[in-house]
Design a protein around this motif. Structure first.
Motif, PDB file in Angstrom:
ATOM      1  N   ARG A 115       0.804  -1.217   0.000  1.00  0.00           N
ATOM      2  CA  ARG A 115       0.000   0.000   0.000  1.00  0.00           C
ATOM      3  C   ARG A 115       0.842   1.274   0.000  1.00  0.00           C
ATOM      4  O   ARG A 115       0.416   2.294  -0.526  1.00  0.00           O
ATOM      5  N   THR A 116       2.001   1.217   0.610  1.00  0.00           N
ATOM      6  CA  THR A 116       2.847   2.409   0.730  1.00  0.00           C
ATOM      7  C   THR A 116       4.295   2.059   0.409  1.00  0.00           C
ATOM      8  O   THR A 116       4.684   0.879   0.468  1.00  0.00           O
ATOM      9  N   ASN A 117       5.075   3.086   0.129  1.00  0.00           N
ATOM     10  CA  ASN A 117       6.509   2.872  -0.075  1.00  0.00           C
ATOM     11  C   ASN A 117       7.140   2.266   1.168  1.00  0.00           C
ATOM     12  O   ASN A 117       7.990   1.371   1.069  1.00  0.00           O
ATOM     13  N   GLU A 118       6.716   2.716   2.340  1.00  0.00           N
ATOM     14  CA  GLU A 118       7.292   2.230   3.589  1.00  0.00           C
ATOM     15  C   GLU A 118       7.001   0.737   3.781  1.00  0.00           C
ATOM     16  O   GLU A 118       7.872  -0.016   4.209  1.00  0.00           O
ATOM     17  N   GLN A 119       5.776   0.312   3.465  1.00  0.00           N
ATOM     18  CA  GLN A 119       5.432  -1.103   3.592  1.00  0.00           C
ATOM     19  C   GLN A 119       6.253  -1.945   2.613  1.00  0.00           C
ATOM     20  O   GLN A 119       6.770  -2.996   2.975  1.00  0.00           O
ATOM     21  N   LEU A 120       6.395  -1.464   1.378  1.00  0.00           N
ATOM     22  CA  LEU A 120       7.213  -2.176   0.395  1.00  0.00           C
ATOM     23  C   LEU A 120       8.652  -2.279   0.873  1.00  0.00           C
ATOM     24  O   LEU A 120       9.259  -3.344   0.838  1.00  0.00           O
ATOM     25  N   ARG A 121       9.203  -1.176   1.343  1.00  0.00           N
ATOM     26  CA  ARG A 121      10.605  -1.153   1.768  1.00  0.00           C
ATOM     27  C   ARG A 121      10.871  -2.070   2.954  1.00  0.00           C
ATOM     28  O   ARG A 121      11.974  -2.605   3.083  1.00  0.00           O
ATOM     29  N   ALA A 122       9.872  -2.252   3.807  1.00  0.00           N
ATOM     30  CA  ALA A 122      10.038  -3.118   4.982  1.00  0.00           C
ATOM     31  C   ALA A 122       9.835  -4.595   4.648  1.00  0.00           C
ATOM     32  O   ALA A 122      10.154  -5.457   5.460  1.00  0.00           O
ATOM     33  N   SER A 123       9.328  -4.869   3.465  1.00  0.00           N
ATOM     34  CA  SER A 123       9.047  -6.253   3.067  1.00  0.00           C
ATOM     35  C   SER A 123      10.291  -6.919   2.495  1.00  0.00           C
ATOM     36  O   SER A 123      11.248  -6.240   2.107  1.00  0.00           O
ATOM     37  N   PRO A 124      10.279  -8.253   2.387  1.00  0.00           N
ATOM     38  CA  PRO A 124      11.399  -8.940   1.739  1.00  0.00           C
ATOM     39  C   PRO A 124      11.584  -8.490   0.284  1.00  0.00           C
ATOM     40  O   PRO A 124      12.706  -8.371  -0.190  1.00  0.00           O
ATOM     41  N   VAL A 125      10.485  -8.224  -0.402  1.00  0.00           N
ATOM     42  CA  VAL A 125      10.560  -7.753  -1.792  1.00  0.00           C
ATOM     43  C   VAL A 125      11.274  -6.402  -1.864  1.00  0.00           C
ATOM     44  O   VAL A 125      12.072  -6.154  -2.756  1.00  0.00           O
ATOM     45  N   GLY A 126      10.995  -5.548  -0.905  1.00  0.00           N
ATOM     46  CA  GLY A 126      11.592  -4.216  -0.892  1.00  0.00           C
ATOM     47  C   GLY A 126      13.092  -4.227  -0.710  1.00  0.00           C
ATOM     48  O   GLY A 126      13.781  -3.280  -1.105  1.00  0.00           O
ATOM     49  N   LYS A 127      13.604  -5.297  -0.137  1.00  0.00           N
ATOM     50  CA  LYS A 127      15.056  -5.380   0.092  1.00  0.00           C
ATOM     51  C   LYS A 127      15.847  -5.505  -1.203  1.00  0.00           C
ATOM     52  O   LYS A 127      17.023  -5.187  -1.241  1.00  0.00           O
ATOM     53  N   VAL A 128      15.200  -5.965  -2.282  1.00  0.00           N
ATOM     54  CA  VAL A 128      15.932  -6.138  -3.539  1.00  0.00           C
ATOM     55  C   VAL A 128      15.999  -4.853  -4.363  1.00  0.00           C
ATOM     56  O   VAL A 128      16.796  -4.761  -5.281  1.00  0.00           O
ATOM     57  N   TRP A 129      15.158  -3.865  -4.039  1.00  0.00           N
ATOM     58  CA  TRP A 129      15.196  -2.601  -4.770  1.00  0.00           C
ATOM     59  C   TRP A 129      16.389  -1.792  -4.281  1.00  0.00           C
ATOM     60  O   TRP A 129      16.589  -1.614  -3.078  1.00  0.00           O
ATOM     61  N   GLN A 130      17.169  -1.299  -5.207  1.00  0.00           N
ATOM     62  CA  GLN A 130      18.341  -0.499  -4.863  1.00  0.00           C
ATOM     63  C   GLN A 130      17.924   0.905  -4.437  1.00  0.00           C
ATOM     64  O   GLN A 130      16.834   1.354  -4.746  1.00  0.00           O
ATOM     65  N   LYS A 131      18.852   1.587  -3.763  1.00  0.00           N
ATOM     66  CA  LYS A 131      18.645   3.009  -3.497  1.00  0.00           C
ATOM     67  C   LYS A 131      18.588   3.721  -4.840  1.00  0.00           C
ATOM     68  O   LYS A 131      19.268   3.329  -5.784  1.00  0.00           O
ATOM     69  N   VAL A 132      17.760   4.752  -4.911  1.00  0.00           N
ATOM     70  CA  VAL A 132      17.580   5.492  -6.156  1.00  0.00           C
ATOM     71  C   VAL A 132      17.839   6.962  -5.873  1.00  0.00           C
ATOM     72  O   VAL A 132      17.102   7.582  -5.106  1.00  0.00           O
ATOM     73  N   GLY A 133      18.894   7.498  -6.465  1.00  0.00           N
ATOM     74  CA  GLY A 133      19.213   8.896  -6.219  1.00  0.00           C
ATOM     75  C   GLY A 133      19.424   9.131  -4.742  1.00  0.00           C
ATOM     76  O   GLY A 133      20.180   8.427  -4.088  1.00  0.00           O
ATOM     77  N   LYS A 134      18.665  10.072  -4.198  1.00  0.00           N
ATOM     78  CA  LYS A 134      18.789  10.411  -2.783  1.00  0.00           C
ATOM     79  C   LYS A 134      17.748   9.688  -1.931  1.00  0.00           C
ATOM     80  O   LYS A 134      17.643   9.933  -0.738  1.00  0.00           O
ATOM     81  N   SER A 135      17.000   8.789  -2.541  1.00  0.00           N
ATOM     82  CA  SER A 135      15.947   8.070  -1.822  1.00  0.00           C
ATOM     83  C   SER A 135      16.454   6.731  -1.303  1.00  0.00           C
ATOM     84  O   SER A 135      17.534   6.276  -1.656  1.00  0.00           O
ATOM     85  N   LYS A 136      15.605   6.101  -0.505  1.00  0.00           N
ATOM     86  CA  LYS A 136      15.910   4.770   0.004  1.00  0.00           C
ATOM     87  C   LYS A 136      15.633   3.692  -1.034  1.00  0.00           C
ATOM     88  O   LYS A 136      16.045   2.567  -0.888  1.00  0.00           O
TER      89      LYS A 136
END
Length: 144
Positions: free
Chosen positions: A83-104
């Protein structure tokens, strides 16, 4: 060309294609939401470092689509939608996304678009045997 870089419209279109919000673009570039809205509307130019980050995000998106297609071929039939960027980032799936620019890194717009692309791809019999893909909202991780 009124001061705009000739490819700025392409980057604005890429942001739309990926499902990025102005707030997402602001986070990637490390600038205000207002400046992000201005560059997306063509009133200001995209900073060079933001262009590079967006192109990297697009490449990451294509890699996520490829990985999800492999999962569909291997029998994974459910993709959880966050539902949110924060939920994605906290999930196992979110761990595979690299940092982008100045974002997490890890944005729900590109993730959802990738899941939809694979959902539609899996329905097409021309793509060979795949497991039908269901998209289901994730209940976890619970992020406030």
């Amino acid at each position: 060309m009124d001061g705009q870089h000739r490819h700025d419209a392409a980057y604005a279109t890429m942001c739309s294609y990926l499902g990025l919000t102005a707030r997402d673009v602001a986070e990637i570039g490390g600038f205000s939401d207002r400046f992000a809205r201005d560059i997306l509307a063509g009133r200001k130019s995209f900073p060079q470092d933001t262009k590079i980050a967006l192109f990297q995000l697009f490449k990451d998106y294509r890699n996520i689509v490829k990985a999800m297609k492999l999962e569909a071929r291997a029998g994974i039939g459910v993709f959880y939608i966050y539902r949110t960027n924060e939920q994605l980032r906290a999930s196992p799936v979110g761990k595979v996304w690299q940092k982008v620019g100045k974002s997490k890194g890890g944005f729900v717009g590109p993730y959802r678009n990738a899941a939809w692309e694979v959902h539609e791809w899996a329905l097409d019999p021309c793509n060979g045997p795949t497991t039908p893909v269901s998209l289901v909202f994730a209940d976890t991780p619970n992020v406030n």
